[in-house]
Write a protein that holds these residues in place. Structure first.
Motif, PDB file in Angstrom:
ATOM      1  N   ALA A  35     -32.069  -3.298 -18.958  1.00  0.00           N
ATOM      2  CA  ALA A  35     -31.194  -2.616 -19.916  1.00  0.00           C
ATOM      3  C   ALA A  35     -31.356  -1.123 -19.672  1.00  0.00           C
ATOM      4  O   ALA A  35     -32.332  -0.508 -20.105  1.00  0.00           O
ATOM      5  CB  ALA A  35     -31.582  -2.986 -21.338  1.00  0.00           C
ATOM      6  N   PHE A  36     -30.407  -0.547 -18.940  1.00  0.00           N
ATOM      7  CA  PHE A  36     -30.475   0.880 -18.641  1.00  0.00           C
ATOM      8  C   PHE A  36     -30.153   1.689 -19.889  1.00  0.00           C
ATOM      9  O   PHE A  36     -29.269   1.321 -20.660  1.00  0.00           O
ATOM     10  CB  PHE A  36     -29.478   1.245 -17.537  1.00  0.00           C
ATOM     11  CG  PHE A  36     -29.784   0.606 -16.204  1.00  0.00           C
ATOM     12  CD1 PHE A  36     -30.793   1.097 -15.400  1.00  0.00           C
ATOM     13  CD2 PHE A  36     -29.063  -0.487 -15.767  1.00  0.00           C
ATOM     14  CE1 PHE A  36     -31.069   0.520 -14.183  1.00  0.00           C
ATOM     15  CE2 PHE A  36     -29.335  -1.074 -14.546  1.00  0.00           C
ATOM     16  CZ  PHE A  36     -30.346  -0.579 -13.750  1.00  0.00           C
ATOM     17  N   THR A  37     -30.860   2.787 -20.048  1.00  0.00           N
ATOM     18  CA  THR A  37     -30.549   3.679 -21.176  1.00  0.00           C
ATOM     19  C   THR A  37     -29.288   4.465 -20.828  1.00  0.00           C
ATOM     20  O   THR A  37     -28.901   4.562 -19.657  1.00  0.00           O
ATOM     21  CB  THR A  37     -31.706   4.662 -21.445  1.00  0.00           C
ATOM     22  OG1 THR A  37     -31.832   5.525 -20.317  1.00  0.00           O
ATOM     23  CG2 THR A  37     -33.008   3.933 -21.718  1.00  0.00           C
ATOM     24  N   SER A  38     -28.669   5.049 -21.842  1.00  0.00           N
ATOM     25  CA  SER A  38     -27.455   5.835 -21.593  1.00  0.00           C
ATOM     26  C   SER A  38     -27.754   7.034 -20.694  1.00  0.00           C
ATOM     27  O   SER A  38     -26.927   7.423 -19.868  1.00  0.00           O
ATOM     28  CB  SER A  38     -26.818   6.280 -22.905  1.00  0.00           C
ATOM     29  OG  SER A  38     -27.732   7.010 -23.674  1.00  0.00           O
ATOM     30  N   GLU A  39     -28.948   7.602 -20.828  1.00  0.00           N
ATOM     31  CA  GLU A  39     -29.336   8.733 -19.988  1.00  0.00           C
ATOM     32  C   GLU A  39     -29.460   8.296 -18.527  1.00  0.00           C
ATOM     33  O   GLU A  39     -29.034   9.014 -17.616  1.00  0.00           O
ATOM     34  CB  GLU A  39     -30.667   9.347 -20.451  1.00  0.00           C
ATOM     35  CG  GLU A  39     -30.583  10.059 -21.790  1.00  0.00           C
ATOM     36  CD  GLU A  39     -30.692   9.112 -22.989  1.00  0.00           C
ATOM     37  OE1 GLU A  39     -31.044   7.918 -22.799  1.00  0.00           O
ATOM     38  OE2 GLU A  39     -30.397   9.544 -24.113  1.00  0.00           O
ATOM     39  N   GLN A  40     -30.047   7.121 -18.307  1.00  0.00           N
ATOM     40  CA  GLN A  40     -30.200   6.607 -16.955  1.00  0.00           C
ATOM     41  C   GLN A  40     -28.827   6.341 -16.334  1.00  0.00           C
ATOM     42  O   GLN A  40     -28.573   6.720 -15.192  1.00  0.00           O
ATOM     43  CB  GLN A  40     -31.030   5.325 -16.954  1.00  0.00           C
ATOM     44  CG  GLN A  40     -32.503   5.559 -17.231  1.00  0.00           C
ATOM     45  CD  GLN A  40     -33.267   4.272 -17.440  1.00  0.00           C
ATOM     46  OE1 GLN A  40     -32.720   3.278 -17.918  1.00  0.00           O
ATOM     47  NE2 GLN A  40     -34.532   4.274 -17.087  1.00  0.00           N
ATOM     48  N   VAL A  41     -27.944   5.706 -17.098  1.00  0.00           N
ATOM     49  CA  VAL A  41     -26.604   5.395 -16.586  1.00  0.00           C
ATOM     50  C   VAL A  41     -25.845   6.676 -16.260  1.00  0.00           C
ATOM     51  O   VAL A  41     -25.200   6.783 -15.209  1.00  0.00           O
ATOM     52  CB  VAL A  41     -25.810   4.521 -17.587  1.00  0.00           C
ATOM     53  CG1 VAL A  41     -24.372   4.345 -17.135  1.00  0.00           C
ATOM     54  CG2 VAL A  41     -26.481   3.170 -17.764  1.00  0.00           C
ATOM     55  N   CYS A  42     -25.956   7.657 -17.125  1.00  0.00           N
ATOM     56  CA  CYS A  42     -25.278   8.935 -16.911  1.00  0.00           C
ATOM     57  C   CYS A  42     -25.757   9.579 -15.613  1.00  0.00           C
ATOM     58  O   CYS A  42     -24.947  10.034 -14.787  1.00  0.00           O
ATOM     59  CB  CYS A  42     -25.528   9.858 -18.095  1.00  0.00           C
ATOM     60  SG  CYS A  42     -24.625  11.413 -17.999  1.00  0.00           S
ATOM     61  N   ARG A  43     -27.053   9.614 -15.404  1.00  0.00           N
ATOM     62  CA  ARG A  43     -27.626  10.206 -14.190  1.00  0.00           C
ATOM     63  C   ARG A  43     -27.224   9.403 -12.954  1.00  0.00           C
ATOM     64  O   ARG A  43     -26.887   9.976 -11.909  1.00  0.00           O
ATOM     65  CB  ARG A  43     -29.150  10.270 -14.333  1.00  0.00           C
ATOM     66  CG  ARG A  43     -29.893  10.806 -13.135  1.00  0.00           C
ATOM     67  CD  ARG A  43     -29.913  12.321 -13.101  1.00  0.00           C
ATOM     68  NE  ARG A  43     -30.612  12.813 -11.935  1.00  0.00           N
ATOM     69  CZ  ARG A  43     -31.921  13.060 -11.889  1.00  0.00           C
ATOM     70  NH1 ARG A  43     -32.664  12.899 -12.957  1.00  0.00           N
ATOM     71  NH2 ARG A  43     -32.466  13.489 -10.778  1.00  0.00           N
ATOM     72  N   LEU A  44     -27.243   8.083 -13.066  1.00  0.00           N
ATOM     73  CA  LEU A  44     -26.839   7.230 -11.951  1.00  0.00           C
ATOM     74  C   LEU A  44     -25.372   7.458 -11.599  1.00  0.00           C
ATOM     75  O   LEU A  44     -25.012   7.585 -10.426  1.00  0.00           O
ATOM     76  CB  LEU A  44     -27.084   5.753 -12.288  1.00  0.00           C
ATOM     77  CG  LEU A  44     -28.544   5.300 -12.301  1.00  0.00           C
ATOM     78  CD1 LEU A  44     -28.692   3.973 -13.040  1.00  0.00           C
ATOM     79  CD2 LEU A  44     -29.087   5.192 -10.877  1.00  0.00           C
ATOM     80  N   GLU A  45     -24.520   7.542 -12.611  1.00  0.00           N
ATOM     81  CA  GLU A  45     -23.087   7.757 -12.384  1.00  0.00           C
ATOM     82  C   GLU A  45     -22.833   9.129 -11.734  1.00  0.00           C
ATOM     83  O   GLU A  45     -22.029   9.238 -10.820  1.00  0.00           O
ATOM     84  CB  GLU A  45     -22.297   7.662 -13.690  1.00  0.00           C
ATOM     85  CG  GLU A  45     -22.125   6.248 -14.213  1.00  0.00           C
ATOM     86  CD  GLU A  45     -21.157   5.396 -13.395  1.00  0.00           C
ATOM     87  OE1 GLU A  45     -20.453   5.926 -12.507  1.00  0.00           O
ATOM     88  OE2 GLU A  45     -21.102   4.189 -13.652  1.00  0.00           O
ATOM     89  N   LYS A  46     -23.524  10.164 -12.209  1.00  0.00           N
ATOM     90  CA  LYS A  46     -23.361  11.497 -11.619  1.00  0.00           C
ATOM     91  C   LYS A  46     -23.786  11.491 -10.155  1.00  0.00           C
ATOM     92  O   LYS A  46     -23.111  12.080  -9.299  1.00  0.00           O
ATOM     93  CB  LYS A  46     -24.195  12.527 -12.393  1.00  0.00           C
ATOM     94  CG  LYS A  46     -23.579  12.932 -13.716  1.00  0.00           C
ATOM     95  CD  LYS A  46     -24.441  13.966 -14.412  1.00  0.00           C
ATOM     96  CE  LYS A  46     -23.883  14.312 -15.779  1.00  0.00           C
ATOM     97  NZ  LYS A  46     -24.735  15.269 -16.503  1.00  0.00           N
ATOM     98  N   ALA A  65     -37.601   9.825 -11.072  1.00  0.00           N
ATOM     99  CA  ALA A  65     -37.043  10.647 -12.151  1.00  0.00           C
ATOM    100  C   ALA A  65     -36.578   9.783 -13.330  1.00  0.00           C
ATOM    101  O   ALA A  65     -36.708  10.189 -14.483  1.00  0.00           O
ATOM    102  CB  ALA A  65     -35.880  11.475 -11.626  1.00  0.00           C
ATOM    103  N   LEU A  66     -36.053   8.596 -13.027  1.00  0.00           N
ATOM    104  CA  LEU A  66     -35.508   7.734 -14.088  1.00  0.00           C
ATOM    105  C   LEU A  66     -36.499   6.670 -14.558  1.00  0.00           C
ATOM    106  O   LEU A  66     -36.173   5.861 -15.425  1.00  0.00           O
ATOM    107  CB  LEU A  66     -34.221   7.046 -13.597  1.00  0.00           C
ATOM    108  CG  LEU A  66     -33.067   7.979 -13.265  1.00  0.00           C
ATOM    109  CD1 LEU A  66     -31.888   7.176 -12.748  1.00  0.00           C
ATOM    110  CD2 LEU A  66     -32.672   8.800 -14.473  1.00  0.00           C
ATOM    111  N   GLN A  67     -37.690   6.664 -13.965  1.00  0.00           N
ATOM    112  CA  GLN A  67     -38.715   5.676 -14.297  1.00  0.00           C
ATOM    113  C   GLN A  67     -38.196   4.250 -14.100  1.00  0.00           C
ATOM    114  O   GLN A  67     -38.350   3.372 -14.955  1.00  0.00           O
ATOM    115  CB  GLN A  67     -39.234   5.870 -15.724  1.00  0.00           C
ATOM    116  CG  GLN A  67     -39.912   7.211 -15.916  1.00  0.00           C
ATOM    117  CD  GLN A  67     -40.419   7.414 -17.322  1.00  0.00           C
ATOM    118  OE1 GLN A  67     -39.890   6.832 -18.267  1.00  0.00           O
ATOM    119  NE2 GLN A  67     -41.440   8.244 -17.467  1.00  0.00           N
TER     120      GLN A  67
END
Length: 88
Positions: A35-46, A65-67
């Protein structure tokens, strides 16, 4: 003689393998879905917008960086590329 195409043998073998795997996994549970956090998804998408494929070094840095594990990063990028392909 009793010959079959590769497709038939693959499907028959796949069914046996699936049944054997199900019987062998009764004691073990599958790994839970990440379950990716919204911060992780945002960074992955960028990161994905900048580059569709990550090298080992970039993957290692992003994972740290994203643990997340490098395999989770690799799988996310594979799935995201397939999503993009379906959209196109």
């Amino acid at each position: 003689a009793d010959e079959s195409s590769g497709y038939e043998s693959e499907s028959a073998g796949g069914e046996r393998t699936g049944a054997a795997a199900a019987a062998g996994n009764r004691g073990r549970q599958r790994r839970a879905r990440t379950a990716f956090t919204s911060e992780q998804v945002c960074r992955l998408e960028k990161t994905f917008q900048r580059q569709k494929y990550l090298g080992a070094t970039e993957r290692r840095k992003l994972a740290a960086a994203l643990q997340l594990s490098e395999i989770q990063i690799k799988t996310w990028f594979q799935n995201r590329r397939m999503k993009l392909k379906r959209q196109i």
